[in-house]
Design an enzyme around this catalytic site. Structure first.
Site, PDB file in Angstrom:
ATOM      1  N   TYR A 158     -27.983  -2.140  11.131  1.00  0.00           N
ATOM      2  CA  TYR A 158     -29.133  -2.821  10.155  1.00  0.00           C
ATOM      3  C   TYR A 158     -30.050  -3.756  11.412  1.00  0.00           C
ATOM      4  O   TYR A 158     -31.298  -3.560  11.085  1.00  0.00           O
ATOM      5  CB  TYR A 158     -28.122  -4.151   9.382  1.00  0.00           C
ATOM      6  N   THR A 184     -34.678 -10.477  11.124  1.00  0.00           N
ATOM      7  CA  THR A 184     -33.359 -11.078  11.095  1.00  0.00           C
ATOM      8  C   THR A 184     -33.115 -11.445  12.363  1.00  0.00           C
ATOM      9  O   THR A 184     -33.562 -10.585  13.294  1.00  0.00           O
ATOM     10  CB  THR A 184     -32.343  -9.999  10.460  1.00  0.00           C
TER      11      THR A 184
END
Ligand code: UDP
Length: 327
Positions: free
Chosen positions: A141, A117
């Site tokens: 995250y 990501t």
């Protein structure tokens, strides 16, 4: 034809990758614990129920499926939740991935396509981002995904493992044929939430902050159609099967949309008003994340085919009308 073990293959992006793997002549075998994925989304091959946190489940899956390669989607991915429950993110994402890599080594499976990501970068330091942008994640995250990337890189350096890593930006849309689509419980992503508000399934969409240093004050993201992203993954598998070297790529469009622009586009596509209000900023949100790389196109011959905001909204709108997987 290759057999591909798809962790998280019952989830949003994983299920679309399974559809395109099958269309390309490969055999997807889903490995999922069905905690956030949907049994109804497993339509393109068999599944094995199991958990990345249980190495015995992984060994059994490798022995049953005998895969040539792995696509690794299974991970927790909500920025906001990760700021509240970092333990979940470090355990599921990092420990789970380590278990997977170790099981791959035990089974002598050396080809991996990995979902990463752009959250590993944190705040953008350049107008658009390329793969060499400095990595300073600003939420757990992103930090967990960066740790996973570093682990994969180290395993690749020390063994025969080869990995194609995709650093995702934002993903939206659904299978244009309506077989599968996006459904999270709870839903946190902008596009499905905006369409829920249009349909009256929720009172309104809350814009998380309108005081960012962007043109209209709302956050800007690079939205990619899930079918284009799935296509990049199949090309990643083919690259590895042909003996290609490890790669890290940005499957992005290079265009950013603000939250307000997404809302306005949803009003235009549905021809209905979007009930909305302004709320506070969400923890962990960088103001702007847009890809500026063409490497995925150059290396994999990848081309955008579906990634207009209009098509992402139209396909999602059509998908939600099917009511599939709704509990
Ligand atoms: N967003 C928003 N309201 C919502 C959900 C999201 O304003 O109810 C914003 C969010 O702050 C971000 C963008 O929409 O700027 C995309 O968020 P999403 O959660 O879809 O993906 P992320 O960028 O976190 O991966």
């Amino acid at each position: 034809m290759a057999t591909v073990l798809v962790t998280g293959g019952a989830g949003y992006i994983g299920s679309h990758a399974c559809k395109l793997l099958k269309a390309a002549g490969h055999k997807p075998v889903v490995f999922d614990n069905f905690r956030t994925g949907w049994r109804e989304a497993v339509k393109f091959g068999p599944y094995i129920e199991g958990d990345l946190l249980n190495p015995a489940d992984l060994d059994a899956a490798f022995s049953e499926a005998q895969p040539d390669a792995v696509m690794h989607f299974a991970a927790l991915s909500n920025v906001g939740e990760s700021t509240q429950r970092p333990d979940l993110y470090w355990r599921n994402n990092v420990v789970g991935s380590m278990n997977l890599l170790d099981a791959m080594a035990r089974a002598s499976v050396n080809q991996l396509v990995f979902s990463s990501t752009c959250a590993i970068y944190g705040e953008a330091q350049t107008e658009v981002m390329t793969e060499d942008h400095p990595k300073n994640p600003i939420n757990p995250y992103g930090a967990s995904k960066l740790a996973m990337e570093q682990m994969i890189e180290d395993y690749c350096a020390a063994s025969d493992l080869r990995a194609v890593t995709f650093r995702y930006f934002n993903v939206a849309g659904a299978d244009p044929e309506g077989q599968i689509g996006e459904h999270h419980e709870p839903e946190t992503h902008l596009v499905p939430l905006v369409l829920d508000a249009v349909a009256g399934d929720r009172a309104e969409i809350t814009i998380f902050g309108d005081d960012y240093a962007t043109l209209d004050g709302t956050c800007i993201r690079d939205y990619l159609h899930v079918m284009d992203l799935a296509d990049a993954h199949v090309r990643g598998i083919d690259w590895l099967l042909e003996g290609g070297a490890p790669l890290t790529l940005h499957p992005g469009t290079g265009s950013g949309f603000s939250v307000r622009e997404v809302i306005d586009a949803a009003a235009a596509v549905t021809n209905r008003p979007v009930p909305q209000k302004i709320g506070p900023r969400r923890a962990g949100d960088p103001p702007k994340l847009v890809s500026g790389s063409k490497e995925a196109e150059e290396k994999l011959g990848w081309k955008l085919e579906h990634s207009t905001m209009e098509q992402m909204l139209r396909d999602t709108w059509r998908w939600r009308a099917t009511g599939l997987y709704k509990t």
